[in-house]
Design an enzyme around this catalytic site. Sequence first.
Site, short mmCIF file in Angstrom:
data_model
loop_
_atom_site.label_atom_id
_atom_site.label_comp_id
_atom_site.label_asym_id
_atom_site.label_seq_id
_atom_site.Cartn_x
_atom_site.Cartn_y
_atom_site.Cartn_z
N TYR B 129 0.91 -1.24 -0.12
CA TYR B 129 -0.12 0.10 -0.08
C TYR B 129 0.83 1.21 0.01
CZ TYR B 129 -3.07 3.66 1.55
OH TYR B 129 -3.98 4.80 1.83
N GLU B 217 -3.22 7.82 -3.95
CA GLU B 217 -3.26 6.49 -3.24
C GLU B 217 -3.06 5.39 -4.27
OE1 GLU B 217 -7.02 5.30 -1.43
OE2 GLU B 217 -5.96 4.83 0.47
#
Lengths: 307, 409
Positions: B129, B217
């Site tokens: 992530y 993101e």
Amino acid sequence: MMSIWIHEESKVLIQGITGKQGTFHGTMMDEYRTNVVGGVTPGKGGQIVELPNKNVPVFNSVSEGLEETDADVSVIYVPARFAAAAIIEAADAFEEKGGGIIVCITEGIPILDMIRAVARVDGYPNVRLIGPNCPGIITPGDEGGCKVGIMPGFIHAKGRIGIVSKSGTLTYEAVAQTMSVNEGQSTCVGIGGDPVNGTGFIDCLAAFEADPQTEAIVMIGEIGGSAEEEAAEWAANNMSKPIVGFVAGSTAPPGKRMGHAGAIISGGKGTAEEKFVAFEKAGIYVARDPSEIGNVLVKALKDAGLR
Amino acid sequence: MFRGVIDMNIHEYQGKILFKQAGVKVQNGIHCKTVIDALSAYDNLGSKVVAVKSQIHAGGRGKGNLYDPKTGDLVMEGGVKIAFSREEVKKYASNIIGRKLVTKQTGPEGKIVNNLYVESGCAIAHEYYLALLVDREAKSILIMASTEGGVDIEEVAENTPEAIHKIWTHPTDGLDVKDAEEMADKLGLTGDSKNDLVSMLLSLSNMFVEKDCSMIEINPLVRSESGEMIALDAKVSFDDNASYRHPWMDEMRDHSEEEEVEIRAHEHGLSYVKLDGNIGCLVNGAGLAMASMDVIKLYGGEPANFLDIGGGATRESITTAFGIILEDENVEGILVNIFGGIIQCDMVARSVIEASNELGLKVPLVVRFSGTNHVEGKLVLDNCDLDVHTSSTLSEGAAKIVQLTRGDK
């Protein structure tokens, strides 16, 4: 008597004085008897701006203005795209002079511009930035006072309550609440609703704690970030004066910006409830309804033997 | 006057165009609007395995469900599918285009999928992530990464916060290479993978600043079996306050993804957010607007909206604001709460009367004035034909409108 950061005799420069906002609010500030000593608009140096009580000179730069007027405060009414540069210019000039207060009213400044501008100001321990996206700061005096910003002067009166708030009109509401219980204000600071700004709650609380004129504080927060929680924790360890707190946005849905760029509950963080809980834990007197701030303030003052 | 507080979001396929330009590794992919597009994309990509991805401005697409917008029947589970053949591409694309995708982030109403992205498959060794965002407390850009990729990062933050690593960029000098290398070490990356990540972090932090991003993101960021670090996802949003210096933003804007009424409000200098209640609010100032909603709730009512008319409100913008509130069929009463500063209450009073007459106001109206010209404002309302209640405090006004909308008049 004292007050914080600005005083009745503070000398104020207006950046963007020849613009529509600058002229309008310069006029209102002068009507409130703020000691406006000049203005700055690049390329318009040498002009004169007529205010109700006096005429003031326009300078090409802040440093020129400071040299000529010895101003203590500069207030910024320039459009968002030029505002960060205006803050940096004022910061550099005040640093040169040995210190000063910058108040930025402008709304809608790009956040990365503010990161750069705040970093510059933070490098100068004697320079303070208030705002942006705020109503400004006011110290009511015996007759008028020092009003550096866009708040309506006439709702204020000199007194012993310090007010600090992220919001504009909600600050006026808090002022009106103090007046409704016959209390005036020492200084009212609008720190603004942007996610990245200059002066924060803790700076204001520390200054109010040290100020002999201030005997109690009203602190108005809103959803988003964790500045209220940090301020509450700091207050629990450092404040002897009573604080009344309110937080706007109990009914705000998550993930939506509520008018202010910084007013957003993201990832479940920054809710009003968390902030109220932090206030209560820190011994702050909580008003759940802003119309109750006055009554809660009276209780806080009575408990402290101040009324 | 354009008050910018809305973040501008873009689709994944657009984010990947920007990634490519910035030097961030992505898989080859083609943006499609139809099933035929998707099939030709499959032919052109030359990859046997492809990902067929719904493009909407909301997260949780993979775990979302697609429904027929007319019947409401479930069409397919999962808004992101791996296709192993041309037939599967056809099947998945048909199930996605024009359907309603409901994810954890869209709410039950979901979003119609008008765009599709077909992307070459990737042999994944591990999922990570990665995110860049503005850290308001640190007053700088925060880079967050975790070896726990491909899952809900909020759960990781909640359960194993130590699995999330953080570094910050310098406000003027940008990202320090040493910090980027340290991040790679924390993620356990070595050799080419480490070099890939360091270069990716430098590229992304430059892009963040150059394009005025508010968030980037990537979930998942993957290490391929050959050790390359590839952005398999791209969620990018921008600071609308900076749009004036990025004309390209307008071309990337997908109006069908934005709340039409919020945009319309925005264009009139209003800040509006629709809520589920029945009491419309019209207030000056964001903090006071929130507080008005809160007090309505405190007195047993439910606010229908957040609406800040701003400091520069005019008759026109107030009329627009009234119109927007009344468009909401749930609205059974309106509370106007004005603390006059720059705004004068008597101007608001005249605007309210004008708007009410123009729009044929049929629901109860309570007006609370304080501050600049509040006495004059009240006088204007007291002398008009409109059935309007005035009050001098917020709590009194809120209590009144709650009482009136309950029907006990």
